[in-house]
Design an enzyme around this catalytic site. Sequence first.
Site, short mmCIF file in Angstrom:
data_model
loop_
_atom_site.label_atom_id
_atom_site.label_comp_id
_atom_site.label_asym_id
_atom_site.label_seq_id
_atom_site.Cartn_x
_atom_site.Cartn_y
_atom_site.Cartn_z
N GLY A 226 0.82 -1.19 0.00
CA GLY A 226 0.00 0.00 0.00
C GLY A 226 0.86 1.25 0.00
O GLY A 226 0.35 2.35 0.19
N GLU A 267 5.07 -6.44 0.92
CA GLU A 267 4.80 -6.94 -0.43
C GLU A 267 4.54 -5.78 -1.38
O GLU A 267 3.44 -5.67 -1.93
CB GLU A 267 3.56 -7.83 -0.44
CG GLU A 267 3.57 -8.92 0.56
CD GLU A 267 2.16 -9.42 0.85
OE1 GLU A 267 2.05 -10.47 1.47
OE2 GLU A 267 1.18 -8.75 0.45
N PRO A 268 5.49 -4.93 -1.61
CA PRO A 268 5.23 -3.81 -2.50
C PRO A 268 5.15 -4.24 -3.96
O PRO A 268 5.94 -5.07 -4.42
CB PRO A 268 6.44 -2.89 -2.28
CG PRO A 268 7.52 -3.81 -1.81
CD PRO A 268 6.86 -4.94 -1.08
N TYR A 310 -10.04 3.27 -12.45
CA TYR A 310 -9.88 3.86 -11.11
C TYR A 310 -9.92 5.38 -11.11
O TYR A 310 -9.75 6.00 -10.06
CB TYR A 310 -8.53 3.43 -10.51
CG TYR A 310 -8.28 1.96 -10.39
CD1 TYR A 310 -9.15 1.13 -9.67
CD2 TYR A 310 -7.16 1.38 -10.97
CE1 TYR A 310 -8.90 -0.23 -9.55
CE2 TYR A 310 -6.90 0.02 -10.85
CZ TYR A 310 -7.79 -0.77 -10.14
OH TYR A 310 -7.54 -2.11 -10.02
N CYS A 336 -13.50 1.57 -29.12
CA CYS A 336 -14.88 2.00 -29.29
C CYS A 336 -15.62 1.96 -27.96
O CYS A 336 -16.48 1.12 -27.71
CB CYS A 336 -15.56 1.16 -30.36
SG CYS A 336 -14.92 1.62 -31.97
N GLU A 337 -15.23 2.84 -27.13
CA GLU A 337 -15.73 3.00 -25.77
C GLU A 337 -15.00 4.25 -25.29
O GLU A 337 -13.91 4.53 -25.78
CB GLU A 337 -15.28 1.79 -24.95
CG GLU A 337 -15.86 1.71 -23.61
CD GLU A 337 -16.34 0.28 -23.29
OE1 GLU A 337 -16.69 0.07 -22.16
OE2 GLU A 337 -16.37 -0.59 -24.17
C1 LIG Z 1 -1.84 -6.41 -4.92
C2 LIG Z 1 -1.23 -6.89 -3.69
C3 LIG Z 1 -0.06 -6.29 -3.22
C4 LIG Z 1 0.61 -5.11 -3.90
O1 LIG Z 1 -0.08 -3.92 -3.77
P1 LIG Z 1 0.58 -2.55 -4.34
O2 LIG Z 1 -0.43 -1.53 -4.08
O3 LIG Z 1 0.85 -2.74 -5.79
O4 LIG Z 1 1.85 -2.34 -3.61
C5 LIG Z 1 0.50 -6.83 -2.08
N1 LIG Z 1 -0.06 -7.88 -1.43
C6 LIG Z 1 -1.20 -8.48 -1.87
C7 LIG Z 1 -1.75 -9.64 -1.14
C8 LIG Z 1 -1.82 -8.00 -3.01
O5 LIG Z 1 -2.96 -8.58 -3.43
#
Ligand SMILES: *Cc1c(COP(=O)(O)O)cnc(C)c1O
Length: 408
Positions: A226, A267-268, A310, A336-337
């Site tokens: 996040g 987990e970036p 988004y 075409c949208e």
């Molecule tokens: C998508 C996701 C992320 C990565 O999110 P980002 O906003 O791209 O950093 C990390 N962990 C999990 C479980 C996800 O589904």
Amino acid sequence: MENRNNSHIAGVAVEELASLAGTPAYVYDQAIIARQVQRLQRAFSGTPTRFMYACKALPNIAIMRVMKELGTGLDTVSIHEVELGLLAGFQAEEILFTPNMVSFEEIKKAVELGVHINIDSIPMLERFGHAYGSRTPLFIRINPHIMAGGNERISTGHIDSKFGISIHQLRHVERIVASHGISVHGLHMHTGSDILDADVFLRGAELLLESASLFPSLRYLDLGSGFKVAYKEGDITTDIEDLGARITERVKRFNSERALPVEVWFEPGKFLVSEAGTLLVRVTLLKQTTATVFAGVDSGLNHLVRPMMYGSYHHIENVSAPNGTPRIYTVVGNICETDTFGWDRKIAEIKEGHILAIRNAGAYGHSMASNYNSRMRPPEILVAEGHVRLIRRRETVEDLLATQIVEG
Ligand SMILES: *Cc1c(COP(=O)(O)O)cnc(C)c1O
């Protein structure tokens, strides 16, 4: 945001990049990926921390290999991402599999491949316990019910979210874990994309740490992702250094009271690859209507869906003639949208044939591309130290037909 020389990407002239594989094309700057990884590694150097690249953001094998070189692990959300990760050279123990609503068959496959598995629901935890008992350790994805994330579609930790096991169900989790003798190696949370506030991570960390006493075999504390990046000048971004200092201090204190110290994982996805990527498109047509000048380009929502899906802002520059008089354009695709990349943008005067650069397109750009309107997905180019390399070719009509049964 970084101040780039307008008509170069990673030191290579845009025209040269476009001549390699035509337009549209995704171009990635390896130096920016390295900078982002190293910034995280530095900020968390005070406590054992591992960064698991969330490869759904940009799942090209060449990019995964860059990450491996830089010392990240891999966060995967489908068994096929696991397979790609292994192919890219990651060891099974460097891969975390965090699926959602998948069949138990997919979980079994992941167990066979030997990767870490993150369990997302009570029924799956029970099934896992029945099948593997104490033999296969696991992670548990907790939903801490923290409201976070740039918009409701990418916020995953709130009360109505489908993700994770509610923190209020921990007693239930504890009973299942005890009855099967399951070894819980990790607790995980991922509250969504675009979290501005270090406090959200800290609140989440606090909840996971409080829960940790229930699981004596715990060794990993996965705080998800996040990390927010800037899409336009002046955007507020996550203060990584502040976050690093605060998490480090908290985890150190926690570990000093524990026999088995925990390692922090993140987990970036977006943070590592967003800024590194540019979508190069060519202007096919200028169309003046009563109120608007449209710059039509040879791409569309089939190549970069974020603005439409988004409402995301992506900066757009004229890289063929960056010094022209700025004028107001609405940049649209050829699908075409309605597929508007940017409304009322001030861009150096555009002529047909010019190349525009759509910035911050590295994350969820190509990976969310489709063949809608039976158009080809673009090639991908990686630039490293002035060396330009095609890492995915443009699709052809044969690719479109590859899975269709043509014989009548
Ligand atoms: C998508 C996701 C992320 C990565 O999110 P980002 O906003 O791209 O950093 C990390 N962990 C999990 C479980 C996800 O589904």
